[in-house]
Design a protein around this motif. Structure first.
Motif, PDB file in Angstrom:
ATOM      1  N   ILE A 214      46.126  55.104  30.177  1.00 31.22           N
ATOM      2  CA  ILE A 214      45.270  54.329  31.094  1.00 31.22           C
ATOM      3  C   ILE A 214      44.966  52.929  30.565  1.00 31.22           C
ATOM      4  CG2 ILE A 214      44.175  56.325  32.146  1.00 31.22           C
ATOM      5  CD1 ILE A 214      42.131  54.414  29.682  1.00 31.22           C
ATOM      6  N   ALA A 215      45.288  52.634  29.300  1.00 33.98           N
ATOM      7  CA  ALA A 215      44.847  51.393  28.653  1.00 33.98           C
ATOM      8  C   ALA A 215      45.748  50.214  29.008  1.00 33.98           C
ATOM      9  CB  ALA A 215      44.778  51.586  27.142  1.00 33.98           C
ATOM     10  N   THR A 216      45.662  49.763  30.253  1.00 33.32           N
ATOM     11  CA  THR A 216      46.506  48.666  30.725  1.00 33.32           C
ATOM     12  C   THR A 216      45.709  47.390  31.007  1.00 33.32           C
ATOM     13  OG1 THR A 216      46.360  49.645  32.952  1.00 33.32           O
ATOM     14  CG2 THR A 216      48.325  50.134  31.672  1.00 33.32           C
ATOM     15  N   GLY A 217      44.512  47.285  30.453  1.00 35.08           N
ATOM     16  CA  GLY A 217      43.738  46.056  30.562  1.00 35.08           C
ATOM     17  C   GLY A 217      43.248  45.722  31.953  1.00 35.08           C
ATOM     18  N   ASP A 218      43.121  46.733  32.820  1.00 39.06           N
ATOM     19  CA  ASP A 218      42.777  46.483  34.224  1.00 39.06           C
ATOM     20  C   ASP A 218      41.465  45.707  34.381  1.00 39.06           C
ATOM     21  OD1 ASP A 218      45.017  48.071  34.879  1.00 39.06           O
ATOM     22  OD2 ASP A 218      43.802  49.876  34.810  1.00 39.06           O
ATOM     23  N   GLY A 219      40.438  46.143  33.665  1.00 35.44           N
ATOM     24  CA  GLY A 219      39.135  45.516  33.823  1.00 35.44           C
ATOM     25  C   GLY A 219      39.124  44.061  33.416  1.00 35.44           C
ATOM     26  N   ILE A 220      39.755  43.751  32.282  1.00 31.68           N
ATOM     27  CA  ILE A 220      39.802  42.365  31.810  1.00 31.68           C
ATOM     28  C   ILE A 220      40.582  41.503  32.792  1.00 31.68           C
ATOM     29  CG2 ILE A 220      40.558  40.848  29.944  1.00 31.68           C
ATOM     30  CD1 ILE A 220      40.204  43.219  28.017  1.00 31.68           C
ATOM     31  N   ALA A 221      41.703  42.016  33.285  1.00 34.45           N
ATOM     32  CA  ALA A 221      42.519  41.263  34.242  1.00 34.45           C
ATOM     33  C   ALA A 221      41.750  40.995  35.533  1.00 34.45           C
ATOM     34  CB  ALA A 221      43.811  42.024  34.544  1.00 34.45           C
ATOM     35  N   MET A 222      41.061  42.008  36.050  1.00 34.57           N
ATOM     36  CA  MET A 222      40.285  41.834  37.288  1.00 34.57           C
ATOM     37  C   MET A 222      39.154  40.829  37.096  1.00 34.57           C
ATOM     38  SD  MET A 222      39.980  45.622  38.968  1.00 34.57           S
ATOM     39  CE  MET A 222      39.389  46.422  37.480  1.00 34.57           C
ATOM     40  N   ALA A 223      38.471  40.910  35.948  1.00 35.62           N
ATOM     41  CA  ALA A 223      37.376  39.988  35.680  1.00 35.62           C
ATOM     42  C   ALA A 223      37.880  38.554  35.570  1.00 35.62           C
ATOM     43  CB  ALA A 223      36.655  40.404  34.404  1.00 35.62           C
ATOM     44  N   PHE A 224      39.031  38.376  34.923  1.00 36.56           N
ATOM     45  CA  PHE A 224      39.626  37.040  34.824  1.00 36.56           C
ATOM     46  C   PHE A 224      39.923  36.478  36.206  1.00 36.56           C
ATOM     47  CE2 PHE A 224      43.447  34.413  34.812  1.00 36.56           C
ATOM     48  CZ  PHE A 224      43.082  33.404  33.928  1.00 36.56           C
ATOM     49  N   ARG A 225      40.532  37.302  37.065  1.00 32.14           N
ATOM     50  CA  ARG A 225      40.853  36.832  38.414  1.00 32.14           C
ATOM     51  C   ARG A 225      39.579  36.499  39.198  1.00 32.14           C
ATOM     52  NH1 ARG A 225      45.122  40.878  38.008  1.00 32.14           N
ATOM     53  NH2 ARG A 225      43.797  42.449  39.018  1.00 32.14           N
ATOM     54  N   ALA A 226      38.484  37.181  38.881  1.00 32.26           N
ATOM     55  CA  ALA A 226      37.218  36.931  39.573  1.00 32.26           C
ATOM     56  C   ALA A 226      36.491  35.702  39.033  1.00 32.26           C
ATOM     57  CB  ALA A 226      36.314  38.153  39.460  1.00 32.26           C
ATOM     58  N   GLY A 227      37.008  35.114  37.956  1.00 32.06           N
ATOM     59  CA  GLY A 227      36.409  33.905  37.411  1.00 32.06           C
ATOM     60  C   GLY A 227      35.565  34.092  36.169  1.00 32.06           C
ATOM     61  N   ALA A 228      35.545  35.290  35.596  1.00 34.37           N
ATOM     62  CA  ALA A 228      34.752  35.537  34.390  1.00 34.37           C
ATOM     63  C   ALA A 228      35.385  34.859  33.185  1.00 34.37           C
ATOM     64  CB  ALA A 228      34.640  37.042  34.140  1.00 34.37           C
ATOM     65  N   GLU A 229      34.548  34.505  32.205  1.00 37.17           N
ATOM     66  CA  GLU A 229      35.056  33.928  30.968  1.00 37.17           C
ATOM     67  C   GLU A 229      35.603  35.044  30.073  1.00 37.17           C
ATOM     68  OE1 GLU A 229      32.013  31.542  29.178  1.00 37.17           O
ATOM     69  OE2 GLU A 229      31.899  30.159  30.874  1.00 37.17           O
ATOM     70  N   ILE A 230      36.753  34.752  29.455  1.00 38.54           N
ATOM     71  CA  ILE A 230      37.451  35.715  28.606  1.00 38.54           C
ATOM     72  C   ILE A 230      37.519  35.139  27.197  1.00 38.54           C
ATOM     73  CG2 ILE A 230      39.546  37.085  28.305  1.00 38.54           C
ATOM     74  CD1 ILE A 230      38.111  37.626  30.947  1.00 38.54           C
ATOM     75  N   GLU A 231      37.272  35.986  26.196  1.00 34.05           N
ATOM     76  CA  GLU A 231      37.076  35.485  24.836  1.00 34.05           C
ATOM     77  C   GLU A 231      37.930  36.239  23.812  1.00 34.05           C
ATOM     78  OE1 GLU A 231      33.094  33.955  22.575  1.00 34.05           O
ATOM     79  OE2 GLU A 231      33.001  35.939  23.470  1.00 34.05           O
ATOM     80  N   ASN A 232      38.490  35.498  22.850  1.00 26.56           N
ATOM     81  CA  ASN A 232      39.109  36.061  21.640  1.00 26.56           C
ATOM     82  C   ASN A 232      40.208  37.083  21.898  1.00 26.56           C
ATOM     83  OD1 ASN A 232      37.528  34.484  19.968  1.00 26.56           O
ATOM     84  ND2 ASN A 232      36.088  36.102  19.455  1.00 26.56           N
ATOM     85  N   MET A 233      41.073  36.814  22.866  1.00 23.48           N
ATOM     86  CA  MET A 233      42.122  37.777  23.200  1.00 23.48           C
ATOM     87  C   MET A 233      43.230  37.871  22.147  1.00 23.48           C
ATOM     88  SD  MET A 233      41.396  39.388  26.005  1.00 23.48           S
ATOM     89  CE  MET A 233      42.954  39.983  26.669  1.00 23.48           C
TER      90      MET A 233
END
Length: 549
Positions: A214-233
């Motif tokens: 299940i670990a395909t980064g879905d939540g991070i990807a969705m948040a990025f598309r929604a405009g959330a800031e993403i850190e230290n990837m």
């Protein structure tokens, strides 16, 4: 579907948060596979917490900061460490059965793991995650205000104009009001006053990983598309010791094995960690993983070995029953033979940027667990701090909801437009997905792994940009399927990791690049947000790495 709280994911973070929020209103928990298909369920080691009289908060804080390579938020570290004992007590009240030791000052049997200066890991032998998941699911399934929905795949977040009481100012001027969810081939709108992403990590981006499917980064990807800031990837933690066997793909050999005296040796039987760190086999994970990687490259061998044969066989079988049984099923008796091991992608230390109440930079959207970047882990997570972070921030997020519930419960949830498929067609050939999936994972393993170079990162970026564009065309052309959603997400996550790695021109923590082997005297986070429309991976750097060598 409408609820007060929508929780995406059924691991320790999501279930802990759901149980607290159910005291306020209705909760819907959606998970894309079965409820136990989580990274929590696979966690072997335990939860790091100060319980013994000879331990101290200061010691745990110091160990965490040292492991984090100068990028931890010390105020967050102190908050999490000091809140730990109360949150472990919560788990015990909900039925988690940690191993006891009446001879200790705490009454618990506490394990030792790499990077820790003393024993502080509460455990259920080597099945700690499964025990926690069992207990939490038992309470959740019997809760009248929580609806747990399996095999519900979240496609994207629902966004509308406006803010949320108590959230503060956000740049986008939009708020999250739920998610589009794929159920039995149909995409439906699940609306909620508040939404929490608790969907886990990104391990399946890599060819070899300890993570569940299940670990395909879905939540991070969705948040990025929604405009959330993403850190230290760029900070992907590779666990040093994954079982190396042709019939195994992600079985972890717990760090606790080294904590109980396990020694890493080469094919010649000679221990090698003393060449790399004064702490030898109890060094932090970044150091041990790089050491194993170097040993394998220098010798040309496919693996190294973890030897615990010098410990009493009765102790080994009792302390590590799952590891013993699994290895024995593969013809390896760990009381008599060293265990063949290799590093594998294990944990994302970066993710969706949050504050101390788990709030993201998108109003109405929280992030918890491995999907979040809270400031606790910095450039390298200290062993067994992940379960601790999950329960502490689940509680913090619920505290925010409690304090602001009078205003939050009056939030209007607008009617959302139905999902539009347009002229989409059935995807007749899964080979379109399988080929790109395999290509992504091989590129990431070969070019963006434990040891990196700027040349390999640039090559990876070029290849991934092409793959991403092709996947996005498929996504727009065909009906949405779970495999298509996951493929789209891992292609985006791969680009975020690559670009973050290119932006950090130093070696620090889990990010080691041969072109820049030294680290800056002063450094900070890599911080990104989306630039352009929601279907584009392009983003702008809003908090770059700065410093002096």
């Amino acid at each position: 579907m409408e609820s007060d709280f929508l929780v995406i994911g059924s691991g320790i973070a999501g279930l802990s948060y759901a149980l607290r929020c159910a005291e306020l209103g209705s909760v819907v928990v959606v998970t894309k596979k079965k409820d136990i298909d989580t990274a929590t369920n696979l966690a072997q080691g335990g939860i790091a917490v100060v319980l013994e009289a000879e331990d101290s908060y200061e010691s745990h804080v110091k160990d965490t900061l040292e492991s984090g390579a100068g990028l931890c938020d010390e105020s967050v570290v102190r908050m999490v460490v000091e809140d730990g004992p109360a949150r472990v007590a919560d788990l015990v009240r909900m039925g988690v059965d940690f191993v006891r030791d009446e001879g200790s000052s705490s009454g618990y049997s506490l394990g030792m793991e790499g990077g820790h200066s003393c024993r502080r890991v509460a455990h259920a032998n080597d099945l700690t995650g499964r025990e926690i998941e069992r207990a939490l699911l038992n309470v959740v399934r019997n809760h009248k205000r929580i609806e747990l929905m399996e095999e519900h795949m979240v496609v994207d977040l629902l966004m509308v104009a406006g803010g949320v009481p108590g959230w503060g100012e956000v740049d986008s001027g939009e708020r999250c009001v739920g998610a589009y969810v794929l159920v039995d081939g149909q995409v439906e709108a699940y609306r909620a006053k508040l939404t929490a992403i608790c969907s886990g990590g990104v391990g399946k981006v890599y060819l070899y990983t300890t993570n569940p499917d299940i670990a395909t980064g879905d939540g991070i990807a969705m948040a990025f598309r929604a405009g959330a800031e993403i850190e230290n990837m760029e900070f992907v933690q590779f666990h040093p010791t994954c079982l190396y066997h042709p019939e195994e793909k992600n079985f972890l050999i717990s760090e606790a094995v080294r904590g109980e005296g396990g020694v890493l040796i080469g094919v010649d039987g000679v221990p090698f960690m003393k060449k790399y760190d004064s702490r030898e086999d109890l060094a932090t994970r970044d150091t041990v993983a790089r050491a194993i990687d170097r040993e394998m490259k220098e010798t040309g061998e496919d693996c190294v070995f973890l030897d615990i044969t010098h410990r009493d066989p009765v102790f080994v079988k009792k302390r590590f029953p799952t590891i013993y049984d699994r290895c024995l099923s593969r013809g390896i008796d760990i009381t008599k033979q060293p265990i063949p091991v290799v590093p594998a992608a294990h944990y994302m230390c970066g993710g969706i940027r949050t504050d101390k109440y788990a709030r993201t930079t998108v109003a109405g959207l929280m992030a918890l667990g491995e999907s979040a970047c809270t400031g606790l882990h910095g450039g390298n997570r200290l062993a067994s701090n992940s379960l601790l972070e999950a329960v502490v921030f689940a509680n913090r997020a619920a505290v925010f909801c409690e304090k602001n519930w009078k205003e939050l419960q009056n939030i209007d949830i607008p009617i959302i437009d139905l999902w539009k498929s347009g002229d989409a067609k059935e995807l007749g050939e899964e080979i379109l997905i399988n080929h790109n999936w395999d290509s992504i994972r091989r590129v990431m393993w070969n070019y963006v792994g434990i040891v990196r170079s700027m040349k390999r990162l640039e090559l990876a970026k070029k290849r991934m940009e092409f793959i991403y564009s092709e996947i996005e065309e498929h996504y727009q052309e065909y009906f949405v399927t779970p495999n298509m959603v996951e493929l789209r997400n891992i292609s985006l996550i791969s680009l975020l990791i690559i670009q973050s790695a290119l932006s950090r021109k130093e070696s620090r923590g889990l990010h080691y690049v041969i072109d820049f082997p030294n680290k800056f005297k002063h450094s900070n986070a890599t911080l990104f947000r989306r630039k352009g429309n929601r279907n584009s991976w392009e983003f702008e750097l809003i908090g770059g790495v700065e410093g002096e060598e």
